[in-house]
Design a protein around this motif. Structure first.
Motif, PDB file in Angstrom:
ATOM      1  N   ALA A  17      52.212  47.739  31.253  1.00  0.00           N
ATOM      2  CA  ALA A  17      50.937  47.312  31.830  1.00  0.00           C
ATOM      3  C   ALA A  17      51.017  45.911  32.427  1.00  0.00           C
ATOM      4  CB  ALA A  17      49.837  47.367  30.773  1.00  0.00           C
ATOM      5  N   CYS A  18      52.052  45.151  32.044  1.00  0.00           N
ATOM      6  CA  CYS A  18      52.213  43.787  32.556  1.00  0.00           C
ATOM      7  C   CYS A  18      53.287  43.708  33.634  1.00  0.00           C
ATOM      8  CB  CYS A  18      52.564  42.842  31.413  1.00  0.00           C
ATOM      9  SG  CYS A  18      51.282  42.715  30.151  1.00  0.00           S
ATOM     10  N   LEU A  19      53.722  44.841  34.123  1.00  0.00           N
ATOM     11  CA  LEU A  19      54.723  44.887  35.183  1.00  0.00           C
ATOM     12  C   LEU A  19      54.098  45.312  36.499  1.00  0.00           C
ATOM     13  CD1 LEU A  19      57.784  46.592  33.415  1.00  0.00           C
ATOM     14  CD2 LEU A  19      57.664  44.236  34.241  1.00  0.00           C
ATOM     15  N   ASP A  20      54.542  44.711  37.569  1.00  0.00           N
ATOM     16  CA  ASP A  20      54.121  45.077  38.933  1.00  0.00           C
ATOM     17  C   ASP A  20      55.411  45.260  39.736  1.00  0.00           C
ATOM     18  OD1 ASP A  20      52.867  45.346  41.429  1.00  0.00           O
ATOM     19  OD2 ASP A  20      52.839  43.169  41.727  1.00  0.00           O
ATOM     20  N   ILE A  21      55.926  46.474  39.756  1.00  0.00           N
ATOM     21  CA  ILE A  21      57.239  46.747  40.352  1.00  0.00           C
ATOM     22  C   ILE A  21      57.056  47.276  41.776  1.00  0.00           C
ATOM     23  CG2 ILE A  21      59.374  48.076  40.169  1.00  0.00           C
ATOM     24  CD1 ILE A  21      58.956  48.206  37.169  1.00  0.00           C
ATOM     25  N   LYS A  22      57.574  46.529  42.733  1.00  0.00           N
ATOM     26  CA  LYS A  22      57.537  46.945  44.134  1.00  0.00           C
ATOM     27  C   LYS A  22      58.902  47.526  44.509  1.00  0.00           C
ATOM     28  CE  LYS A  22      53.577  44.605  44.613  1.00  0.00           C
ATOM     29  NZ  LYS A  22      52.268  45.282  44.601  1.00  0.00           N
ATOM     30  N   LEU A  23      58.940  48.775  44.878  1.00  0.00           N
ATOM     31  CA  LEU A  23      60.153  49.402  45.383  1.00  0.00           C
ATOM     32  C   LEU A  23      60.105  49.302  46.904  1.00  0.00           C
ATOM     33  CD1 LEU A  23      60.158  52.503  43.027  1.00  0.00           C
ATOM     34  CD2 LEU A  23      61.565  50.449  42.828  1.00  0.00           C
ATOM     35  N   ILE A  24      60.910  48.395  47.466  1.00  0.00           N
ATOM     36  CA  ILE A  24      60.772  48.027  48.878  1.00  0.00           C
ATOM     37  C   ILE A  24      61.787  48.786  49.709  1.00  0.00           C
ATOM     38  CG2 ILE A  24      60.681  46.089  50.491  1.00  0.00           C
ATOM     39  CD1 ILE A  24      60.332  44.258  48.020  1.00  0.00           C
ATOM     40  N   CYS A  25      61.298  49.566  50.660  1.00  0.00           N
ATOM     41  CA  CYS A  25      62.153  50.389  51.519  1.00  0.00           C
ATOM     42  C   CYS A  25      61.709  50.241  52.968  1.00  0.00           C
ATOM     43  CB  CYS A  25      62.062  51.877  51.151  1.00  0.00           C
ATOM     44  SG  CYS A  25      62.529  52.256  49.464  1.00  0.00           S
ATOM     45  N   GLU A  26      62.642  50.450  53.864  1.00  0.00           N
ATOM     46  CA  GLU A  26      62.270  50.561  55.268  1.00  0.00           C
ATOM     47  C   GLU A  26      61.443  51.839  55.466  1.00  0.00           C
ATOM     48  OE1 GLU A  26      62.867  48.318  57.482  1.00  0.00           O
ATOM     49  OE2 GLU A  26      64.386  47.065  56.514  1.00  0.00           O
ATOM     50  N   ALA A  27      60.415  51.762  56.300  1.00  0.00           N
ATOM     51  CA  ALA A  27      59.514  52.904  56.479  1.00  0.00           C
ATOM     52  C   ALA A  27      60.206  54.113  57.082  1.00  0.00           C
ATOM     53  CB  ALA A  27      58.322  52.489  57.350  1.00  0.00           C
ATOM     54  N   ASP A  28      61.314  53.905  57.798  1.00  0.00           N
ATOM     55  CA  ASP A  28      62.023  55.038  58.398  1.00  0.00           C
ATOM     56  C   ASP A  28      63.234  55.476  57.563  1.00  0.00           C
ATOM     57  OD1 ASP A  28      63.567  52.829  58.843  1.00  0.00           O
ATOM     58  OD2 ASP A  28      63.717  53.059  61.017  1.00  0.00           O
ATOM     59  N   ASP A  29      63.345  54.958  56.339  1.00  0.00           N
ATOM     60  CA  ASP A  29      64.418  55.384  55.433  1.00  0.00           C
ATOM     61  C   ASP A  29      63.935  56.618  54.672  1.00  0.00           C
ATOM     62  OD1 ASP A  29      66.473  55.703  53.678  1.00  0.00           O
ATOM     63  OD2 ASP A  29      66.359  53.708  52.789  1.00  0.00           O
ATOM     64  N   GLU A  30      63.923  57.741  55.363  1.00  0.00           N
ATOM     65  CA  GLU A  30      63.322  58.947  54.805  1.00  0.00           C
ATOM     66  C   GLU A  30      64.057  59.446  53.570  1.00  0.00           C
ATOM     67  OE1 GLU A  30      63.011  61.796  57.919  1.00  0.00           O
ATOM     68  OE2 GLU A  30      61.699  60.542  59.162  1.00  0.00           O
ATOM     69  N   ALA A  31      65.371  59.283  53.527  1.00  0.00           N
ATOM     70  CA  ALA A  31      66.138  59.787  52.388  1.00  0.00           C
ATOM     71  C   ALA A  31      65.734  59.067  51.100  1.00  0.00           C
ATOM     72  CB  ALA A  31      67.633  59.620  52.652  1.00  0.00           C
ATOM     73  N   THR A  32      65.647  57.738  51.161  1.00  0.00           N
ATOM     74  CA  THR A  32      65.284  56.975  49.962  1.00  0.00           C
ATOM     75  C   THR A  32      63.828  57.220  49.581  1.00  0.00           C
ATOM     76  OG1 THR A  32      66.888  55.274  50.560  1.00  0.00           O
ATOM     77  CG2 THR A  32      65.226  54.679  48.935  1.00  0.00           C
ATOM     78  N   LEU A  33      62.945  57.245  50.558  1.00  0.00           N
ATOM     79  CA  LEU A  33      61.534  57.490  50.261  1.00  0.00           C
ATOM     80  C   LEU A  33      61.334  58.874  49.652  1.00  0.00           C
ATOM     81  CD1 LEU A  33      59.922  55.909  53.453  1.00  0.00           C
ATOM     82  CD2 LEU A  33      59.793  55.034  51.110  1.00  0.00           C
ATOM     83  N   SER A  34      62.081  59.864  50.124  1.00  0.00           N
ATOM     84  CA  SER A  34      61.982  61.218  49.560  1.00  0.00           C
ATOM     85  C   SER A  34      62.497  61.241  48.127  1.00  0.00           C
ATOM     86  CB  SER A  34      62.767  62.211  50.420  1.00  0.00           C
ATOM     87  OG  SER A  34      62.217  62.293  51.722  1.00  0.00           O
ATOM     88  N   ALA A  35      63.591  60.517  47.876  1.00  0.00           N
ATOM     89  CA  ALA A  35      64.139  60.462  46.522  1.00  0.00           C
ATOM     90  C   ALA A  35      63.148  59.803  45.565  1.00  0.00           C
ATOM     91  CB  ALA A  35      65.460  59.704  46.526  1.00  0.00           C
ATOM     92  N   LEU A  36      62.464  58.770  46.016  1.00  0.00           N
ATOM     93  CA  LEU A  36      61.460  58.117  45.176  1.00  0.00           C
ATOM     94  C   LEU A  36      60.259  59.033  44.939  1.00  0.00           C
ATOM     95  CD1 LEU A  36      61.502  54.530  46.720  1.00  0.00           C
ATOM     96  CD2 LEU A  36      62.192  55.146  44.403  1.00  0.00           C
ATOM     97  N   ALA A  37      59.847  59.747  45.964  1.00  0.00           N
ATOM     98  CA  ALA A  37      58.700  60.643  45.829  1.00  0.00           C
ATOM     99  C   ALA A  37      58.982  61.778  44.851  1.00  0.00           C
ATOM    100  CB  ALA A  37      58.319  61.212  47.202  1.00  0.00           C
ATOM    101  N   ALA A  38      60.254  62.103  44.669  1.00  0.00           N
ATOM    102  CA  ALA A  38      60.617  63.212  43.779  1.00  0.00           C
ATOM    103  C   ALA A  38      60.623  62.804  42.312  1.00  0.00           C
ATOM    104  CB  ALA A  38      61.993  63.749  44.166  1.00  0.00           C
TER     105      ALA A  38
END
Length: 369
Positions: A17-38
């Motif tokens: 509850a005391c963590l604010d974790i930002k996973l920062i990716c390029e918006a066109d990095d579809e492979a990484t964004l898909s892996a995170l969404a899974a």
């Protein structure tokens, strides 16, 4: 890298509850964004998609996300990092107990794949000497520190106050460490480590190191635009340390093959031709150059061994004997950086990574620092 990254972040010994974790990716990095969404990410996670745009660099992405940071303290991790679970607690305790002008705490980076190749073994020597010997001594003396690109813990307010990272500098960590010092802040170190794997192929190592040298060149050129003002801001002795750390590293890397060639030429004159061709002056020069070069090799190895655990020294073996070849590769990277600084100054050469071959147990990780 996404499953390993989320796993190591989930193991952090800090209330979710005391963590604010930002996973920062390029918006066109579809492979990484898909892996995170899974993945079933907890409520402490937020995916930040950075809009495409120039420059396409890590500090640009970090600066984009900085404005949304909600924590009192902020730490940067790379996607391949495996973090000691107690690192956040140590950083917090150190900040709370330390002086207010400590703006950043650098955790040591430990290479875990030294057995794989001679490059990774010497990389392990380099990191052990830097993060576990040199930087703690600079911090204790309250001198300027070139930060590592990961595992640096900041006071968020101070980081925002100094403008965050330079989006155009491809070694943003060194630039920020020097800028913090110039603005009156200091950096310290902690002991809980972050584990990484070094590049094992020449092409990957050269690409990464060329980018680093290019960023060090950018840092030196920016700070040296007004040398007298730099001395006023930093102080004379800290300015000398900056010149040794950044300028000296660049100059020695560029000059290294020239010194070796000069030694070879004088040796050929001394031993391959008539002895009278090389006089006392030439003999003195060759002795001084040989002592300087092999003395530098010895210091490199000694610092690395001093920072390593017995297990790390065993894993690296006798590959320290290949230090001359490692330094020649560094020189090649430095010369490539000079060329690239002119032709493609803001290009970010990404380093490919893979999941670690050996996962560290929490108790093993805590004791290795």
């Amino acid at each position: 890298m996404v499953p390993q990254l989320v796993e190591t972040l989930d193991r952090l010994a800090w209330p979710a509850a005391c963590l604010d974790i930002k996973l920062i990716c390029e918006a066109d990095d579809e492979a990484t964004l898909s892996a995170l969404a899974a993945l079933p990410l907890g409520r402490q996670y937020e995916i930040v998609a950075v809009p495409p745009g120039h420059p396409r660099t890590k500090p640009k992405a970090l600066s984009y996300a900085l404005g949304a940071a909600r924590g009192t303290y902020l730490v940067i991790y790379d996607a391949e990092d495996r973090v000691d679970p107690l690192q956040l607690e140590e950083a917090w305790r150190t900040f709370e107990a330390g002086p207010a002008d400590i703006a950043c705490l650098q955790a040591p980076l430990v290479i875990t794949n030294a057995r794989e190749s001679w490059l990774s073994a010497l990389f392990a020597f380099e990191y052990a000497g830097l993060f576990r010997v040199l930087l703690p001594r600079l911090a204790a003396a309250r001198l300027p520190m070139p930060l590592g690109g990961t595992s640096n813990h900041f006071r968020t307010r101070v980081l925002q106050e100094v403008g965050g990272w330079d989006p155009y500098n491809v070694t943003e960590d060194a630039d920020l460490g020097m800028r913090l010092y110039r603005l009156g802040y200091r950096c310290g170190t902690i002991e809980r480590p972050t584990y990484e794997e070094a590049p094992t192929t020449t092409s990957a190592w050269l690409g990464q190191r060329t980018r680093w040298f290019k960023g060090w060149l950018q840092t030196w050129l920016v700070l040296m635009r007004r040398p007298s003002r730099l001395v006023r801001d930093m102080g004379l002795w800290p300015c000398v340390v900056f010149q040794v750390l950044i300028g000296g590293l660049i100059l020695s890397s560029l000059a290294h093959p020239l010194l070796i060639a000069y030694i070879g030429m004088l040796s050929w004159q001394l031993f391959g031709q008539s002895a009278h061709i090389a006089g006392p002056f030439e003999i003195t020069l060759i002795v001084v150059d040989v002592v300087n070069i092999f003395g530098s090799y010895a210091i490199f190895v000694a610092l690395g061994r001093a920072g390593m655990t017995p297990g790390e020294r065993h894993a690296s073996g006798r590959r320290w004997a290949l230090t001359p070849f490692y330094w020649l590769l560094m020189s090649l990277a430095a010369w490539r950086a000079v060329r690239e600084l002119r032709s493609n100054p803001f290009f970010w050469n990404k380093t490919a990574h893979r999941p670690a071959q050996t996962r560290l147990r929490p108790e093993a990780a805590a004791g290795a620092g």
